[in-house]
Scaffold this active site. Structure first.
Site, mmCIF file in Angstrom:
data_model
loop_
_atom_site.group_PDB
_atom_site.id
_atom_site.type_symbol
_atom_site.label_atom_id
_atom_site.label_comp_id
_atom_site.label_asym_id
_atom_site.label_seq_id
_atom_site.Cartn_x
_atom_site.Cartn_y
_atom_site.Cartn_z
ATOM 1 N N CYS A 29 0.827 -1.210 0.000
ATOM 2 C CA CYS A 29 0.000 0.000 0.000
ATOM 3 C C CYS A 29 0.859 1.257 0.000
ATOM 4 C CB CYS A 29 -0.936 -0.010 1.208
ATOM 5 S SG CYS A 29 -2.052 1.407 1.230
ATOM 6 N N CYS B 153 -0.626 4.244 1.651
ATOM 7 C CA CYS B 153 -0.492 4.329 3.112
ATOM 8 C C CYS B 153 0.934 4.689 3.525
ATOM 9 C CB CYS B 153 -0.807 2.998 3.797
ATOM 10 S SG CYS B 153 -2.044 2.004 3.021
ATOM 11 N N ASP B 154 1.918 4.131 2.814
ATOM 12 C CA ASP B 154 3.304 4.187 3.306
ATOM 13 C C ASP B 154 4.206 5.173 2.570
ATOM 14 O OD1 ASP B 154 2.536 2.219 5.022
ATOM 15 O OD2 ASP B 154 3.357 0.572 3.847
#
Ligand code: NDP
Length: 314
Positions: free
Chosen positions: A136, A139-140
């Site tokens: 992801c 997200c990261d």
């Protein structure tokens, strides 16, 4: 473990938008749904900003949308249990839903367990998961400021992940096994325009991730020439599709070859069991379509319970 004696009208399995919409609708129909969902996060909770969910003109953060939907379902009486479901079977008057701790009884079941990111299954992938390997980027990405990154895949997700990373990373190298992307033209164009940030290595697969405590690079193989080389990288992001979360359903309901629940509308092969969201939908896979099928499954479940009661079945 003995089953609980209380029989619920509806058990919803899952924690994403499909499950939460089914919970909201069945709760509002006074069916007091029990929602059973494990520790794994739904896909929306792994997303940052959601710009295509109608009603939020300025977008909304994925986790916030999920949290709101859960609160909304709770407001009408939905009950939540945080346990992984390991199996379902038919039982007297309905179905038995098993977790490691409990056996819940439900007259009707709505399955909305979603799909999880596919992995490559190569050396180093598990060892470095969370230490440079991620599924992801959205997200990261911020963790990879000024770092070198690799994205694997050639679909819309790979494009989306690359664009997200390009805002932070020093560079993004897309490694794709073919010599063309399958992503939509508009997404490809956005990526290919950022030539100073994003480059592509075609006809190539990643065969190993290596590092010390964190990822230091990947080993890649050119599929046309067979040549193997190394690419320095601090992060590898997988965007190679998804696998439906249906392992616990094998032998209970019909699944297709890819493991998605076979449905007619939202009806599964078992009478009284309905499905919603990505677990039955490899095609659209949107938050809004999950919510839509969650609503449909809830209405079908409600009508099914009414029909069974009217027919004196329980
Ligand atoms: P896709 O199935 O579309 O693409 C997966 C990609 O990963 C393909 O390029 C495939 O290669 C590659 N791949 C699969 N397995 C492997 C493997 N073992 N090794 C190397 N590469 C592999 O999945 P997506 O998640 O990208 O998209 C799923 C759906 O969601 C699509 O319908 C997409 O349009 C949609 N979507 C839309 C977005 C948007 O519009 N903003 C954003 C994200 C997704 P190959 O091409 O060779 O098969």
């Amino acid at each position: 473990m003995a089953p609980q004696t209380q029989i619920r009208e509806v058990i919803v399995i899952g924690g994403g938008m499909g499950a939460l919409t089914a919970a909201l609708y069945t709760a509002r129909a006074s069916l007091k749904p029990l929602v059973v969902s494990g520790k794994g996060l739904d896909q929306l909770s792994l997303t940052s900003e959601v710009e295509n969910y109608p009603g939020f003109a300025n977008g909304i953060m994925g986790p916030e949308l999920v949290k709101n939907a859960k609160e909304q379902a709770k407001r009408f009486g939905a009950e939540f249990v945080g346990e992984d479901v390991i199996g379902i079977k038919s039982a007297k008057g309905g179905f038995e839903v098993s977790t490691l701790k409990n056996n819940f009884l439900g007259r009707t079941i709505i399955i909305a367990t979603g799909a999880s990111a596919r992995k490559l299954g190569i050396p180093g992938e598990e060892k470095f998961f969370g230490k440079g390997v991620s599924t992801c980027a959205v997200c990261d990405a911020a963790l990879f400021k000024d770092k070198a990154t690799v994205v694997v895949g050639g679909g819309d997700s790979a494009m989306e992940e690359s664009l997200a990373l390009s805002k932070f990373a020093k560079n993004v190298t897309i490694v794709h096994r073919k010599n063309e992307f399958r992503a939509s033209t508009i997404m490809q164009d956005r990526v290919l325009q950022l030539k100073d940030k994003i480059s592509v290595i075609w006809d190539t697969e990643v065969i190993e991730v290596f590092g010390d405590r964190f990822v230091k690079g990947v080993r890649i193989r050119n599929l046309k020439k067979g040549s193997v080389s190394e690419l320095s990288a601090d992060g590898m992001f997988l965007a190679i599709g998804h696998i439906p979360n249906t392992l616990f359903l094998k032998g209970f309901i019909d699944l297709d070859d890819a493991g998605y629940i076979k449905v007619a509308g939202v009806k599964t092969s078992v009478d009284g069991v309905f499905a919603a969201g990505d677990v039955m939908d490899p095609r659209y896979r949107q938050a809004v379509t999950s919510a839509g099928t969650g609503c449909m499954a809830a209405l079908e479940a409600e009508w099914w319970v009414e029909r069974m009661k009217a027919g004196g079945k329980f």
